[in-house]
Design a protein around this motif. Structure first.
Motif, PDB file in Angstrom:
ATOM      1  N   THR A 546       0.322 -26.991  -0.676  1.00 46.22           N
ATOM      2  CA  THR A 546      -0.538 -28.113  -0.315  1.00 46.22           C
ATOM      3  C   THR A 546      -1.733 -28.191  -1.253  1.00 46.22           C
ATOM      4  N   ASP A 547      -2.113 -29.429  -1.592  1.00 48.63           N
ATOM      5  CA  ASP A 547      -3.267 -29.684  -2.477  1.00 48.63           C
ATOM      6  C   ASP A 547      -3.111 -28.998  -3.823  1.00 48.63           C
ATOM      7  N   ALA A 548      -1.917 -29.116  -4.396  1.00 48.73           N
ATOM      8  CA  ALA A 548      -1.692 -28.526  -5.720  1.00 48.73           C
ATOM      9  C   ALA A 548      -2.476 -29.297  -6.774  1.00 48.73           C
ATOM     10  N   VAL A 549      -3.100 -28.568  -7.670  1.00 42.30           N
ATOM     11  CA  VAL A 549      -3.872 -29.199  -8.742  1.00 42.30           C
ATOM     12  C   VAL A 549      -2.942 -29.726  -9.818  1.00 42.30           C
ATOM     13  N   GLU A 550      -1.864 -29.016 -10.067  1.00 45.96           N
ATOM     14  CA  GLU A 550      -0.902 -29.454 -11.075  1.00 45.96           C
ATOM     15  C   GLU A 550       0.501 -29.085 -10.614  1.00 45.96           C
ATOM     16  N   CYS A 551       1.467 -29.767 -11.196  1.00 49.91           N
ATOM     17  CA  CYS A 551       2.871 -29.502 -10.893  1.00 49.91           C
ATOM     18  C   CYS A 551       3.459 -28.597 -11.971  1.00 49.91           C
ATOM     19  N   HIS A 552       4.531 -27.917 -11.606  1.00 50.65           N
ATOM     20  CA  HIS A 552       5.152 -26.963 -12.521  1.00 50.65           C
ATOM     21  C   HIS A 552       6.585 -27.406 -12.824  1.00 50.65           C
ATOM     22  N   PRO A 553       6.973 -27.367 -14.093  1.00 52.70           N
ATOM     23  CA  PRO A 553       8.331 -27.799 -14.432  1.00 52.70           C
ATOM     24  C   PRO A 553       9.370 -26.782 -13.977  1.00 52.70           C
ATOM     25  N   CYS A 554      10.551 -27.283 -13.651  1.00 47.83           N
ATOM     26  CA  CYS A 554      11.669 -26.404 -13.324  1.00 47.83           C
ATOM     27  C   CYS A 554      12.257 -25.827 -14.612  1.00 47.83           C
ATOM     28  N   SER A 555      13.021 -24.757 -14.460  1.00 46.93           N
ATOM     29  CA  SER A 555      13.701 -24.185 -15.620  1.00 46.93           C
ATOM     30  C   SER A 555      14.771 -25.152 -16.112  1.00 46.93           C
ATOM     31  N   TRP A 556      15.296 -24.883 -17.299  1.00 42.11           N
ATOM     32  CA  TRP A 556      16.207 -25.839 -17.941  1.00 42.11           C
ATOM     33  C   TRP A 556      17.475 -26.077 -17.135  1.00 42.11           C
ATOM     34  N   ASP A 557      17.901 -25.078 -16.350  1.00 39.23           N
ATOM     35  CA  ASP A 557      19.153 -25.230 -15.614  1.00 39.23           C
ATOM     36  C   ASP A 557      18.938 -25.580 -14.151  1.00 39.23           C
ATOM     37  N   THR A 558      17.686 -25.929 -13.776  1.00 44.91           N
ATOM     38  CA  THR A 558      17.410 -26.354 -12.407  1.00 44.91           C
ATOM     39  C   THR A 558      16.689 -27.697 -12.426  1.00 44.91           C
ATOM     40  N   TRP A 559      16.629 -28.316 -11.213  1.00 41.83           N
ATOM     41  CA  TRP A 559      16.019 -29.646 -11.099  1.00 41.83           C
ATOM     42  C   TRP A 559      15.428 -29.790  -9.697  1.00 41.83           C
ATOM     43  N   PRO A 560      14.314 -30.521  -9.560  1.00 38.58           N
ATOM     44  CA  PRO A 560      13.698 -30.653  -8.240  1.00 38.58           C
ATOM     45  C   PRO A 560      14.600 -31.370  -7.242  1.00 38.58           C
ATOM     46  N   ASN A 561      14.412 -30.985  -5.976  1.00 38.35           N
ATOM     47  CA  ASN A 561      15.087 -31.731  -4.906  1.00 38.35           C
ATOM     48  C   ASN A 561      14.362 -33.060  -4.676  1.00 38.35           C
ATOM     49  N   LEU A 562      14.815 -33.827  -3.700  1.00 37.00           N
ATOM     50  CA  LEU A 562      14.215 -35.135  -3.461  1.00 37.00           C
ATOM     51  C   LEU A 562      12.746 -35.033  -3.069  1.00 37.00           C
ATOM     52  N   GLN A 563      12.382 -33.973  -2.337  1.00 39.43           N
ATOM     53  CA  GLN A 563      10.990 -33.791  -1.934  1.00 39.43           C
ATOM     54  C   GLN A 563      10.125 -33.203  -3.045  1.00 39.43           C
ATOM     55  N   GLN A 564      10.759 -32.733  -4.114  1.00 37.99           N
ATOM     56  CA  GLN A 564      10.074 -32.141  -5.264  1.00 37.99           C
ATOM     57  C   GLN A 564       9.187 -30.968  -4.859  1.00 37.99           C
ATOM     58  N   ASP A 565       9.705 -30.151  -3.928  1.00 40.15           N
ATOM     59  CA  ASP A 565       8.965 -28.957  -3.544  1.00 40.15           C
ATOM     60  C   ASP A 565       9.702 -27.670  -3.894  1.00 40.15           C
ATOM     61  N   ARG A 566      10.905 -27.776  -4.442  1.00 34.26           N
ATOM     62  CA  ARG A 566      11.614 -26.600  -4.935  1.00 34.26           C
ATOM     63  C   ARG A 566      12.671 -27.032  -5.948  1.00 34.26           C
ATOM     64  N   CYS A 567      13.096 -26.080  -6.761  1.00 31.55           N
ATOM     65  CA  CYS A 567      14.070 -26.360  -7.819  1.00 31.55           C
ATOM     66  C   CYS A 567      15.464 -25.939  -7.355  1.00 31.55           C
ATOM     67  N   LEU A 568      16.414 -26.798  -7.602  1.00 36.84           N
ATOM     68  CA  LEU A 568      17.808 -26.531  -7.258  1.00 36.84           C
ATOM     69  C   LEU A 568      18.631 -26.450  -8.540  1.00 36.84           C
ATOM     70  N   PRO A 569      19.750 -25.707  -8.511  1.00 35.09           N
ATOM     71  CA  PRO A 569      20.595 -25.656  -9.713  1.00 35.09           C
ATOM     72  C   PRO A 569      21.087 -27.051 -10.084  1.00 35.09           C
ATOM     73  N   ARG A 570      21.042 -27.368 -11.352  1.00 31.70           N
ATOM     74  CA  ARG A 570      21.493 -28.690 -11.814  1.00 31.70           C
ATOM     75  C   ARG A 570      23.006 -28.777 -11.738  1.00 31.70           C
ATOM     76  N   PRO A 571      23.555 -29.879 -11.248  1.00 30.68           N
ATOM     77  CA  PRO A 571      25.006 -30.071 -11.315  1.00 30.68           C
ATOM     78  C   PRO A 571      25.420 -30.393 -12.753  1.00 30.68           C
ATOM     79  N   THR A 572      26.612 -29.932 -13.117  1.00 28.59           N
ATOM     80  CA  THR A 572      27.145 -30.236 -14.450  1.00 28.59           C
ATOM     81  C   THR A 572      28.008 -31.490 -14.368  1.00 28.59           C
ATOM     82  N   GLU A 573      28.016 -32.229 -15.440  1.00 28.34           N
ATOM     83  CA  GLU A 573      28.759 -33.493 -15.470  1.00 28.34           C
ATOM     84  C   GLU A 573      29.574 -33.560 -16.753  1.00 28.34           C
ATOM     85  N   PHE A 574      30.858 -33.869 -16.610  1.00 31.95           N
ATOM     86  CA  PHE A 574      31.748 -34.155 -17.733  1.00 31.95           C
ATOM     87  C   PHE A 574      32.915 -34.943 -17.169  1.00 31.95           C
TER      88      PHE A 574
END
Length: 846
Positions: A546-574
């Motif tokens: 709560t009341d975060a001053v700045e946001c933090h990027p997820c690692s290259w193989d993860t991506w935020p969920n819809l609420q943008q409060d945690r990073c989830l593994p990125r799905p692969t697409e081909f």
């Protein structure tokens, strides 16, 4: 530079100095020895009222705020100001004055502390005024009930020091006077940080911690409860202003903001209360720090009560956090939930017994005892002239039979404990001075001072080093700045229905609502940092607090969920065989590959028919085989792109299609040569064999082979995990390595198709009943249309749709060739056999 004088001038100055000294000494003798003599030259003297004294071998001074206010009067400077009239008697401070008397009597009765020496005292009421504080200080220095500046009229007694005052401003004034003569001064309630300055106040000590510690503690209290939007009220004197500066700085350093800061004007009867109440009422801050004294705060409280200002949490300083004036039931609705710091509550054995023994008939020397009795029991002595009416009923008459136990148990004794400690500090300093051993004393060559003739600066050296335990066992000492250890009690005015301290519900005091997880605070220009807006974290970043001053990027193989409060593994697409699009294209590719294979079977079955012979049977078979490979090469683009697949799929596509278009070009050239070779005397007869066609095919295919070989050698395609193209998805694809090589390969196919189209278009009107050039024209037109449309679609597509677009283009262009060149022939062979005759082929166009 030093002053210089000649002989005559020096003599004059010397005589002038001697004369001045003689006059002063003479006047001092007159002033002290014969204060009532009828002389025409005498200093103006002013009697000090509200004075209580007891003789002794050594006198201890004390100043107390027994009355909390005075009657304000306009001074016109046309006549002598009226005598000071005090009002608002304080039981708490009267009790603290009694603590000094109790401590002195306890010390006098102790045979081990200052034996054979009797302590006396001179105490007075400062009545909340600098004037009275100055008068009292000068009277104690003068040694009488009248103040005579710069003269000492003590008759055989010594003034050890002064205990006082309770206010910082009055203590500063007294310290400036006492410091001139090095008289020790120990305050029991002055907390201003400026008093710690040893250069300005060399003889000042105190038994209450400096506000420097308290204000830091208040800021930590604000931070502990998560309050970021607070208001500050402070007296306009030294105590309030120094406290205000430190508190605001500490609050800002802790990350909170000050909604407002207002001064309580102690020089006005209403203390500026109407404006203060209005500011507090209109502010969105739910928490207010109040740096004031109880007497000033009560006046402001009355105005808050009148304007019905409620719903605020008050943070109290030690000056009013435990005041008995604020236990009035009228203020409970406003002050409920107040929290603050109180000075440490020490113990005084037998002090309660001493207080309960007070009585007007026994303490006739006490000028305050009757007023104390009236205040404690809300009564009036019969001798009082002015008897007030309370609710139209005459006030109760004091009888003297009232009992103090029920009254004094409700009065806080923290200030009294500090007075008690201060008296003992001076007593122990005197005791150490008395027991000094010659040769190891604190003065020059180890000398000691005489208890009967010591100077104030002698005692000052001992007070600096005092270290003792009170009868209750509390350790007392002073640091280099004259301050005691900083110890506080935290008090909270919050009572349950049973009257005990209950669970506290922490209110919220913020300028802006909290930013939940997934958001960050954005500072609004022109507003305090605490008045922010909440903004969604940027794409690819999260905030999990709560009341975060700045946001933090997820690692290259993860991506935020819809609420943008945690990073989830990125799905692969081909373009997978498991996807509907993938298996649909794969099925079309396989089924489509059966078409050229079926046509090849038809051509083999009917290879001796005129229509098959007329269309160059061998080239047609080679073209059908290349189209078979064209359909099948699209399967290389479907499925997980392995490194080996990435390396070969574009090269295979380019070479197979180069072979296909080369066959079409060879067929077109063969048609043109065959027509022109039938003319009489034509030299093209020798070029009508299959060698020319194969040479064209080999030459055209060789150029593509060279291009692909250079591509694979210098910048081959490779396996790639693309995290930038599509947010939140890892696209597994094949990087082409060298985009120019890819577009050169594709452009070369377009060049071959364009040449085939042009040649076929020019030969479309040749007089032949079955002219294949027209079919080739349509096929190349469709082929070019597909690949021209492919370019913008390929560049705009993302992820697996890029691959799907290329597979679709491969299948479409292959179908264009099959449909335009071979389907009409198969239709004639299978369904119009009458047209598949020599006569029809060699017939002239009408």
């Amino acid at each position: 530079m030093p002053l210089r004088c000649n002989g005559q001038m020096c003599k004059r100055i010397g005589w002038f100095v001697l004369f001045t000294v003689w006059v002063l000494c003479t006047f001092a003798t007159e002033a002290c020895a014969a204060p009532d003599s009828n002389t025409n030259c005498r200093l103006p003297k002013e009697a000090v009222t509200g004075y209580l004294s007891r003789p002794g071998d050594i006198i201890m001074g004390g100043t107390f705020l027994i009355h909390l206010d005075r009657v304000f009067s306009d001074i016109q400077f046309t006549s002598k100001p009226p005598e000071l009239q005090c009002q608002m008697f304080s039981i708490e401070y009267y009790q603290s004055m009694q603590a000094l008397i109790f401590a002195v009597e306890e010390i006098n009765s102790n045979p081990e502390l200052l034996p054979n020496i009797t302590l006396g005292y001179d105490v007075l009421d400062t009545c909340y005024t600098l004037r009275r504080a100055a008068q009292g200080t000068l009277s104690m220095l003068s040694g009488g009930t009248e103040s005579t500046p710069n003269y000492n009229c003590h008759q055989g007694t010594r003034l050890a020091g002064v205990v006082g005052d309770s206010g910082s401003t009055r203590s500063i004034l007294m310290a400036q006077i006492l410091g001139l003569y090095q008289y020790p001064q120990i305050s029991y309630f002055a907390t201003s940080p400026v008093l710690s300055n040893r250069n300005l106040f060399p003889s000042f000590f105190r038994t209450v911690p400096s506000d420097e510690f308290q204000m830091r503690g208040l800021a930590q209290l604000v931070s502990h409860f998560g309050w970021s939007w607070v208001g500050v009220l402070a007296n306009d004197n030294d105590y309030g202003q120094y406290g205000l500066q430190i508190a605001m700085q500490e609050i800002i350093n802790s990350g909170a903001c000050v909604a407002f800061n207002e001064n309580i004007l102690t020089g006005r009867p209403n203390r500026n209360a109407p404006r203060l109440a209005q500011v507090i009422k209109e502010s969105t801050a739910k928490v207010v720090i109040v740096i004031t004294t109880d007497s000033d705060w009560v006046i402001v409280l009355e105005e808050l009560l009148r304007q019905n200002v409620t719903g605020k949490i008050w943070i109290a300083t030690e000056a009013w956090a435990t005041s008995d004036l604020l236990t009035n039931e009228r203020f409970q609705g406003i002050l409920l939930g107040a929290i603050g710091f109180a000075i440490y509550s020490g113990q005084m054995p037998r002090f309660s017994e001493y207080l309960n023994s007070l009585h007007p008939s026994n303490d006739l020397y006490d000028p305050f005892i009757k007023e104390f009795w009236e205040q404690a029991f809300s009564c009036k002595w019969p001798s009082q002239k002015n008897v007030t009416l309370v609710d139209n009923v005459r006030e109760q008459t004091c009888t003297g039979n009232e009992r103090l136990e029920s009254v004094l148990t409700k009065v806080d004794r923290r200030v009294s404990g500090n007075v008690y400690t201060a008296v003992y500090a001076i007593a122990w300093a005197l005791h150490n001075l008395l027991n000094c051993t010659a040769g190891v004393g604190p003065f020059h060559h180890g000398a000691c001072a005489n208890i009967s003739s010591f100077h104030p600066w002698h005692l000052l050296q001992y007070i600096k080093k005092v270290n003792f335990k009170t009868p209750a066992g509390n350790r007392v000492f002073f640091d280099e700045s004259g301050n005691p250890p900083a110890i506080y009690d935290i008090v909270n005015w919050h009572l349950t229905s049973q009257g005990s301290l209950g669970q506290i519900t922490i209110p919220v005091s913020k300028c802006s609502p909290s930013c939940s997880s997934g958001f960050r605070k954005v500072i609004v220009p022109g507003k305090p940092p605490c008045c922010y807006e909440c903004a969604r974290c940027p794409q690819g970043q999260i905030s999990n607090q709560t009341d975060a001053v700045e946001c933090h990027p997820c690692s290259w193989d993860t991506w935020p969920n819809l609420q943008q409060d945690r990073c989830l593994p990125r799905p692969t697409e081909f373009l997978s065989y498991g996807d509907p699009l993938g298996y649909s294209l794969a099925a079309i590719s396989i089924l489509s590959s059966l078409i050229p294979l079926t046509i090849l079977g038809i051509f083999i079955r009917f290879k001796n028919t005129p229509i098959v012979k007329a269309n160059n049977y061998s080239l047609s078979c080679l073209l059908l085989l290349s189209l078979l490979l064209c359909f099948l090469c699209s399967l290389g683009f479907i499925g997980y792109p392995q490194p080996e697949k990435c390396l070969l799929r574009q090269v295979a596509f380019g070479m197979v299609f180069a072979l296909c278009i080369s066959c079409v070009l060879a067929k077109t050239i063969t048609v043109v040569i065959a027509f022109n070779a039938t003319k009489p005397g034509s030299r093209l007869r020798k070029w009508t064999g299959v060698k020319v066609s194969y040479c064209v095919i080999m030459l055209c295919a060789l150029i593509q082979i060279i291009d692909c070989a250079l591509w694979l050698i210098f910048s081959p395609p490779f396996h790639e995990l693309d995290t930038d193209t599509q947010p939140g998805v890892i696209i597994v694809n094949c990087n082409e390595g060298s985009p120019p090589a890819f577009w050169c390969m594709l452009g070369y196919l377009g060049l071959l198709a364009t040449i085939s189209f042009i040649v076929a278009f020019l030969a479309r009107r040749l007089p032949d009943s079955f002219n294949e050039a027209k079919l080739i024209t349509f096929s190349m037109l469709a082929f070019l249309s597909v690949w021209v449309s492919f370019i913008p679609a390929y560049l705009s597509a993302r992820g697996m749709y890029t691959v799907a677009m290329e597979v679709f283009a491969i299948l479409s262009s292959s179908w264009a060739v099959v449909g335009c060149i071979f389907v009409p022939k198969c239709f004639i062979i299978l369904f119009r056999p009458n047209l598949n005759s020599r006569e029809n082929l060699i017939g002239k166009r009408t």
